[in-house]
Scaffold this motif. Structure first.
Motif, PDB file in Angstrom:
ATOM      1  N   TYR A   1    -103.431-103.082  -6.769  1.00 26.21           N
ATOM      2  CA  TYR A   1    -104.791-103.402  -6.355  1.00 26.21           C
ATOM      3  C   TYR A   1    -105.359-104.434  -7.310  1.00 26.21           C
ATOM      4  N   VAL A   2    -106.386-105.150  -6.875  1.00 28.25           N
ATOM      5  CA  VAL A   2    -106.923-106.284  -7.619  1.00 28.25           C
ATOM      6  C   VAL A   2    -108.311-105.950  -8.151  1.00 28.25           C
ATOM      7  N   LEU A   3    -108.516-106.249  -9.436  1.00 25.63           N
ATOM      8  CA  LEU A   3    -109.798-106.057 -10.100  1.00 25.63           C
ATOM      9  C   LEU A   3    -110.268-107.388 -10.679  1.00 25.63           C
ATOM     10  N   GLY A   4    -111.521-107.469 -11.048  1.00 32.22           N
ATOM     11  CA  GLY A   4    -112.045-108.633 -11.750  1.00 32.22           C
ATOM     12  C   GLY A   4    -111.735-108.544 -13.236  1.00 32.22           C
ATOM     13  N   ALA A   5    -111.711-109.674 -13.909  1.00 29.67           N
ATOM     14  CA  ALA A   5    -111.376-109.720 -15.334  1.00 29.67           C
ATOM     15  C   ALA A   5    -112.340-108.904 -16.183  1.00 29.67           C
ATOM     16  N   HIS A   6    -113.577-108.737 -15.733  1.00 32.45           N
ATOM     17  CA  HIS A   6    -114.551-107.967 -16.511  1.00 32.45           C
ATOM     18  C   HIS A   6    -114.117-106.505 -16.680  1.00 32.45           C
ATOM     19  N   CYS A   7    -113.231-106.019 -15.836  1.00 31.03           N
ATOM     20  CA  CYS A   7    -112.753-104.634 -15.920  1.00 31.03           C
ATOM     21  C   CYS A   7    -111.868-104.390 -17.140  1.00 31.03           C
ATOM     22  N   LEU A   8    -111.309-105.447 -17.715  1.00 26.21           N
ATOM     23  CA  LEU A   8    -110.446-105.286 -18.887  1.00 26.21           C
ATOM     24  C   LEU A   8    -111.167-104.620 -20.053  1.00 26.21           C
ATOM     25  N   SER A   9    -112.461-104.835 -20.153  1.00 28.09           N
ATOM     26  CA  SER A   9    -113.207-104.248 -21.265  1.00 28.09           C
ATOM     27  C   SER A   9    -113.314-102.727 -21.148  1.00 28.09           C
ATOM     28  N   HIS A  10    -112.926-102.163 -20.017  1.00 28.04           N
ATOM     29  CA  HIS A  10    -113.027-100.716 -19.815  1.00 28.04           C
ATOM     30  C   HIS A  10    -111.693 -99.981 -19.962  1.00 28.04           C
ATOM     31  N   VAL A  11    -110.620-100.686 -20.261  1.00 23.61           N
ATOM     32  CA  VAL A  11    -109.309-100.040 -20.394  1.00 23.61           C
ATOM     33  C   VAL A  11    -109.321 -99.022 -21.526  1.00 23.61           C
ATOM     34  N   ASP A  12    -110.048 -99.301 -22.600  1.00 23.94           N
ATOM     35  CA  ASP A  12    -110.135 -98.359 -23.724  1.00 23.94           C
ATOM     36  C   ASP A  12    -110.679 -96.994 -23.300  1.00 23.94           C
ATOM     37  N   ALA A  13    -111.493 -96.952 -22.251  1.00 26.68           N
ATOM     38  CA  ALA A  13    -112.075 -95.699 -21.784  1.00 26.68           C
ATOM     39  C   ALA A  13    -111.007 -94.724 -21.287  1.00 26.68           C
ATOM     40  N   LEU A  14    -109.825 -95.241 -20.959  1.00 29.33           N
ATOM     41  CA  LEU A  14    -108.723 -94.383 -20.516  1.00 29.33           C
ATOM     42  C   LEU A  14    -108.080 -93.631 -21.674  1.00 29.33           C
ATOM     43  N   GLY A  15    -108.359 -94.069 -22.898  1.00 25.58           N
ATOM     44  CA  GLY A  15    -107.780 -93.431 -24.085  1.00 25.58           C
ATOM     45  C   GLY A  15    -106.297 -93.665 -24.243  1.00 25.58           C
ATOM     46  N   PRO A  16    -105.811 -94.893 -24.060  1.00 24.22           N
ATOM     47  CA  PRO A  16    -104.364 -95.112 -24.193  1.00 24.22           C
ATOM     48  C   PRO A  16    -103.896 -94.956 -25.639  1.00 24.22           C
ATOM     49  N   GLU A  17    -102.731 -94.352 -25.794  1.00 18.42           N
ATOM     50  CA  GLU A  17    -102.115 -94.249 -27.115  1.00 18.42           C
ATOM     51  C   GLU A  17    -101.432 -95.559 -27.483  1.00 18.42           C
ATOM     52  N   MET A  18    -101.084 -96.356 -26.477  1.00 15.59           N
ATOM     53  CA  MET A  18    -100.505 -97.687 -26.700  1.00 15.59           C
ATOM     54  C   MET A  18    -101.257 -98.669 -25.828  1.00 15.59           C
TER      55      MET A  18
END
Length: 177
Positions: A115-132
Motif C-alpha cells: 500500500y502507498v503512503l505519503g512521505a510525512h508518514c515516515l515520522s511516525h514509524v518510531d511509534a511502532l517501537g521497532p527494535e531495529m
C-alpha cells in the motif's frame, strides 16, 4: 531484543534483495548505503510492505521520489503501467526475496499486499517501537535514487545468522520455484 547477529542478518538480506530485485537489468549498477532518515526525499510516495511471523514483524518502506528519471526507470511498458504501478511490482519482488531468505529461519511467514503512503508518514514509524530501524539510500546507474527504510519489531528475543554474503552481485541467475 534483536541480537547483533540478527540485526546484521536483516541488513545483509535487505541489501541482497535490493541489489538483486530493484534493478531492472542485471547489467545495471546498484549501490546501497545506510543513511539517516533526514536525507530522504520529502516528495516521495512510500510503498509499504510487511512480513509477519511468530517471532517478529518486518516493515519494508520503499521511498519512490517524484523525480521523473527515477519513476521512469521502473516502467517496462508505458502504455499499460504507470511508474507507481511498475514500482509496486518491483517492490513486491524485493519484499518477496526478503521473505524467501527469512523463511529458511522462520517457516511461518506472511507477506502483505503493498500500500502507498505519503512521505510525512515516515515520522511516525518510531511509534511502532521497532527494535531495529535502518534507512538506506539506493542509487542505480548513478541517477536513479530510491530510499529504503527497514523496521523490525520483535515479539521476544530474536537471534539468527543468515547465510547471505555481505557483498554480492547478481549475475542473472535463474531461480526455480
Amino acid at each position: 531484543m534483536i541480537s547483533a547477529n540478527a540485526s546484521d542478518s536483516f541488513d545483509r538480506i535487505l541489501q541482497h534483495a535490493v541489489r538483486s530485485r530493484l534493478v531492472m537489468d542485471a547489467a545495471d549498477h546498484c549501490s546501497v548505503a545506510r543513511v539517516s532518515t533526514e536525507t530522504m526525499a520529502t516528495d516521495a510516495d512510500i510503498v509499504t510492505f510487511t512480513i509477519s511471523g511468530l517471532a517478529f514483524r518486518l516493515l519494508l518502506l520503499l521511498h519512490l521520489p517524484a523525480r521523473a528519471q527515477t519513476r521512469e526507470y521502473f516502467v517496462r511498458d508505458a502504455a499499460s503501467v504507470t511508474p507507481l504501478e511498475g514500482f509496486l511490482e518491483i517492490g513486491n519482488l524485493c519484499c518477496g526475496a526478503i521473505s524467501h531468505a527469512l523463511s529458511a529461519h522462520f517457516p511461518d511467514l506472511g507477506m502483505s499486499t503493498p500500500y502507498v503512503l505519503g512521505a510525512h508518514c515516515l515520522s511516525h514509524v518510531d511509534a511502532l517501537g521497532p527494535e531495529m530501524l535502518a534507512t538506506y539510500a539506493v542509487v542505480i546507474n548513478d541517477g536513479v535514487q530510491v530510499g529504503v527504510t527497514l523496521a523490525v519489531c520483535a515479539d521476544g528475543p530474536l537471534d539468527f545468522q543468515a547465510d547471505i554474503p555481505a557483498e554480492t552481485e547478481s549475475c542473472g541467475e535463474l531461480e526455480l520455484f
